[in-house]
Design an enzyme around this catalytic site. Structure first.
Site, short mmCIF file in Angstrom:
data_model
loop_
_atom_site.label_atom_id
_atom_site.label_comp_id
_atom_site.label_asym_id
_atom_site.label_seq_id
_atom_site.Cartn_x
_atom_site.Cartn_y
_atom_site.Cartn_z
N LYS A 49 0.93 -1.25 0.14
CA LYS A 49 0.02 -0.06 0.13
C LYS A 49 0.97 1.33 0.07
O LYS A 49 0.62 2.16 -0.68
CB LYS A 49 -0.83 0.06 1.17
N GLN A 93 -4.53 -1.46 9.66
CA GLN A 93 -4.42 -3.01 9.12
C GLN A 93 -5.04 -4.03 9.80
O GLN A 93 -4.61 -4.06 11.03
CB GLN A 93 -2.88 -3.21 8.79
N ASP A 116 -10.65 3.04 4.28
CA ASP A 116 -11.06 1.86 4.15
C ASP A 116 -12.77 1.63 3.99
O ASP A 116 -13.14 0.56 3.46
CB ASP A 116 -10.77 0.85 5.19
#
Ligand code: NAP
Length: 283
Positions: A49, A93, A116
């Site tokens: 990422k 994460q 997200d």
């Protein structure tokens, strides 16, 4: 005749170019990732990422926290990032170590910085049909369908899987795009009966080759979200023989996977724009 490949790699490259242009226009965009502990798989994802973000000009900040961090401390750190004006987008994460409450951690991220799209407010907005930040995987699927001009209006879309990060959000996006949507799951009786009726079939069950050729309608668009790691490599939820029946098919790897990271970058732009008042996050 073999199905046409929905080339996620190529479309993701196009999305990344768009994001690079957006970043240049906006000036700077700050993405902060938070990794708790040292899970090797999570480390690989975070590195990927960061590499993708940096390549398009996004300023990526990599926060690493000890595996035994107490919950209140993690929430404090997220609160600090919420208050930091240089941070447009925050990503925690997952999975978190077992002693931490993932739902509370996600809820501690400001919804406008929730790159997200996992925060309940963003999930609720999606449910209401006015999405702001939507999880990258379903967003990537919709972009792939649009790119290949797959008609969603009036189509029967069947989604296999009902998770909060793939199944439910893609079902809502398809519904919003005027598809008639069926959601299947592990308790669905006669899965084949449903999948055989799908004009658009999204397989997101995480079950190796669950969808056989005999479960696909001739000419259907089949989106394989599954990522099943075996000793022989990475495989999807769709059996390769389905390529002879489907009209369009996403490969694994090289289909939905590359789109997920590209759309994460797109979400960082969306968050940055909204925070700068360039567009409203509530539209
Ligand atoms: P998940 O949370 O485990 O959800 C799986 C869903 O599939 C559940 O709703 C489950 O039903 C359903 N299911 C399982 N077995 C089934 C069966 N035999 N028949 C019908 N439905 C079944 O998984 P996820 O996070 O949504 O991910 C799904 C897959 O996509 C995984 O392989 C994951 O690695 C992959 N993935 C890929 C990307 C990407 O970027 N390419 C991103 C995210 C996920 P119940 O609800 O009844 O248990």
């Amino acid at each position: 005749m073999a199905a046409i490949t929905l080339d996620g790699k190529a479309v993701a490259a196009k999305v990344r170019e768009e994001v690079a242009a957006d970043v240049a226009e906006i000036g700077s965009i700050g993405l902060t990732t938070v990794l708790v502990g040292d899970d090797p798989a999570s480390d690989v994802y975070i590195r990927a990422k960061h590499k993708a973000a940096t390549a398009v000009g996004i300023t990526a900040n990599d926060i690493r926290l000890p595996a035994d961090i107490p919950q209140p401390e993690l929430l404090d750190r997220l609160g600090t990032l919420n208050d930091d004006d240089a941070v447009d987008a925050i990503l925690v994460q997952l999975p978190l170590p077992g002693h931490l409450d993932e739902a509370r951690a996600i809820e501690a991220i400001h919804p406008d910085k929730d790159v997200d799209g996992f925060h309940p407010l963003n999930a609720g907005r999606l449910y209401l049909g006015r999405p702001a930040l939507v999880p990258g995987t379903p967003l990537g699927i919709m972009r792939l369908l649009a790119e290949y001009e797959i008609e969603t209006r009036g189509a029967h879309a069947v989604v296999v899987g009902r998770s909060a990060i793939v199944g439910k959000p893609i079902a809502h996006l398809l519904l919003q795009a005027h598809a008639t949507v069926t959601i299947c799951h592990s308790r669905t009786v006669d899965l084949q009966k449903h999948t055989l009726d799908a004009d658009i079939l999204v397989a997101a069950a995480g079950q190796l080759h669950l969808i056989g050729a005999d479960m696909v309608k001739a000419g259907a668009t089949v989106v394989d979200v599954g990522m099943n790691r075996t000793d022989e490599g990475l495989f999807g939820d769709v059996d390769p023989s389905a390529a002879e029946i489907a009209g369009h098919l996403t490969p694994v790897p090289g289909g939905v996977g590359p789109m997920t990271v590209a759309m994460l970058l797109k979400n960082a732009v969306t968050a940055a724009r909204a925070r700068r008042g360039l567009v409203s996050s509530a539209t």
